[in-house]
Design a protein around this motif. Sequence first.
Motif, PDB file in Angstrom:
ATOM      1  N   LEU A   3       0.847  -1.183   0.000  1.00  0.00           N
ATOM      2  CA  LEU A   3       0.000   0.000   0.000  1.00  0.00           C
ATOM      3  C   LEU A   3       0.887   1.239   0.000  1.00  0.00           C
ATOM      4  O   LEU A   3       1.835   1.340   0.779  1.00  0.00           O
ATOM      5  N   TYR A  15      -2.872   3.899  -3.142  1.00  0.00           N
ATOM      6  CA  TYR A  15      -2.493   3.148  -4.332  1.00  0.00           C
ATOM      7  C   TYR A  15      -2.001   1.763  -3.927  1.00  0.00           C
ATOM      8  O   TYR A  15      -1.380   1.608  -2.876  1.00  0.00           O
ATOM      9  N   VAL A  16      -2.238   0.771  -4.774  1.00  0.00           N
ATOM     10  CA  VAL A  16      -1.663  -0.558  -4.607  1.00  0.00           C
ATOM     11  C   VAL A  16      -0.487  -0.612  -5.576  1.00  0.00           C
ATOM     12  O   VAL A  16      -0.658  -0.446  -6.786  1.00  0.00           O
ATOM     13  N   GLU A  32      -3.276  -0.567  -8.884  1.00  0.00           N
ATOM     14  CA  GLU A  32      -4.645  -0.077  -8.769  1.00  0.00           C
ATOM     15  C   GLU A  32      -4.672   1.188  -7.918  1.00  0.00           C
ATOM     16  O   GLU A  32      -3.960   1.293  -6.925  1.00  0.00           O
ATOM     17  N   LYS A  33      -5.493   2.151  -8.323  1.00  0.00           N
ATOM     18  CA  LYS A  33      -5.725   3.339  -7.506  1.00  0.00           C
ATOM     19  C   LYS A  33      -7.021   3.103  -6.738  1.00  0.00           C
ATOM     20  O   LYS A  33      -8.069   2.861  -7.328  1.00  0.00           O
ATOM     21  N   LEU A  34      -6.928   3.167  -5.419  1.00  0.00           N
ATOM     22  CA  LEU A  34      -8.090   2.899  -4.586  1.00  0.00           C
ATOM     23  C   LEU A  34      -8.950   4.137  -4.393  1.00  0.00           C
ATOM     24  O   LEU A  34     -10.146   4.022  -4.184  1.00  0.00           O
ATOM     25  N   LEU A  40     -13.031   7.140   0.036  1.00  0.00           N
ATOM     26  CA  LEU A  40     -13.119   5.833   0.692  1.00  0.00           C
ATOM     27  C   LEU A  40     -13.986   5.889   1.946  1.00  0.00           C
ATOM     28  O   LEU A  40     -14.715   4.934   2.237  1.00  0.00           O
ATOM     29  N   TRP A  52      -8.841  -0.707   6.091  1.00  0.00           N
ATOM     30  CA  TRP A  52      -9.468  -1.412   4.970  1.00  0.00           C
ATOM     31  C   TRP A  52      -8.474  -1.626   3.834  1.00  0.00           C
ATOM     32  O   TRP A  52      -8.416  -2.704   3.247  1.00  0.00           O
ATOM     33  N   ALA A  53      -7.689  -0.601   3.519  1.00  0.00           N
ATOM     34  CA  ALA A  53      -6.728  -0.696   2.415  1.00  0.00           C
ATOM     35  C   ALA A  53      -5.655  -1.741   2.716  1.00  0.00           C
ATOM     36  O   ALA A  53      -5.257  -2.506   1.829  1.00  0.00           O
ATOM     37  N   TYR A  56      -7.166  -5.132   2.186  1.00  0.00           N
ATOM     38  CA  TYR A  56      -7.398  -5.337   0.750  1.00  0.00           C
ATOM     39  C   TYR A  56      -6.097  -5.711   0.039  1.00  0.00           C
ATOM     40  O   TYR A  56      -6.065  -6.632  -0.783  1.00  0.00           O
TER      41      TYR A  56
END
Length: 97
Positions: A3, A15-16, A32-34, A40, A52-53, A56
């Motif tokens: 993350l 971001y991931v 991936e952009k969260l 959020l 949460w991030a 995930y």
Amino acid sequence: MRLKVSKSKNAASFYVTKTIYENGKERTITVEKLGTEKELREKLDGQDPYAWAKTYVSELTAKEKENQREILAPLSPIKQIEKNHPCLFNGGYLFLQ
């Protein structure tokens, strides 16, 4: 995968990211952009976006590891090759002695 939180004066974006190696060089790519922290919080109904991030990203990492299994082809030196079965062996410039 990990993350990455990019903080600015007005918002924090999630971001991931993933590190890959190409030709012996390290490169970080965005998978991936969260979204931003505000987006959020609205999407998750007040749940902590950081927690949460992190969960995930750990789920994505587990799925990726599951898909990267080694496949071993069973070969036996005892098993004989069938007669009239075409086999191709490329020796290149191998000098036969």
